[in-house]
Design a protein around this motif. Structure first.
Motif: not given
Length: 142
Positions: A68-72, A20-22
């Protein structure tokens, strides 16, 4: 003594941040293709380009190189058939790796004391003035 640190390792193995933070709009998931090789530095560069990227994971997902890139990353999630590294992408200056005593002496102590002075001024309903502010010390000797 303050600088933006390089990305640093959070965990290795089968752990990633929650899906869900992707990053949204397909920016958070990348796979190696027949025409594009996906190495660790490619994943790091993609994260660096995306202002909202705070964490990145690179490794093998079902035998395929993935990024994979995450915002948090408020929790770690274990996923079967993953093997890789989760790293943070620092964006602000800190002295995490630099000389901690010098950092405290030149930056953090002053910030801490100024917060105390400003809190005291607020409690007494005083306007912060230069007299209340802790002066910046000279650079410590090398």
């Amino acid at each position: 003594n303050a600088f933006v640190p390089r990305p640093f390792l959070i965990v290795t193995g089968q752990f990633v941040c929650p899906s869900r933070q992707l990053l949204p709009d397909g920016k958070g998931l990348h796979f190696e293709t027949e025409t594009e090789v996906l190495e660790q530095h490619d994943c790091e560069a993609r994260c660096q380009e995306e202002q909202d990227c705070a964490f990145f994971w690179h490794g093998l997902q079902h035998g395929t190189s993935a990024c994979r890139l995450f915002s948090a990353c408020d929790t770690l999630v274990r996923e079967v058939n993953l093997e890789g590294e989760l790293k943070s992408m620092p964006r602000s200056k800190s002295c995490r790796i630099a000389d901690p005593e010098r950092c405290w002496a030149t930056s953090l102590r002053r910030s801490f004391l100024n917060e105390k002075s400003l809190a005291k001024a607020a409690a007494q309903k005083l306007e912060p003035t230069p007299a209340l502010m802790i002066p910046k010390p000279d650079d410590p000797p090398s």
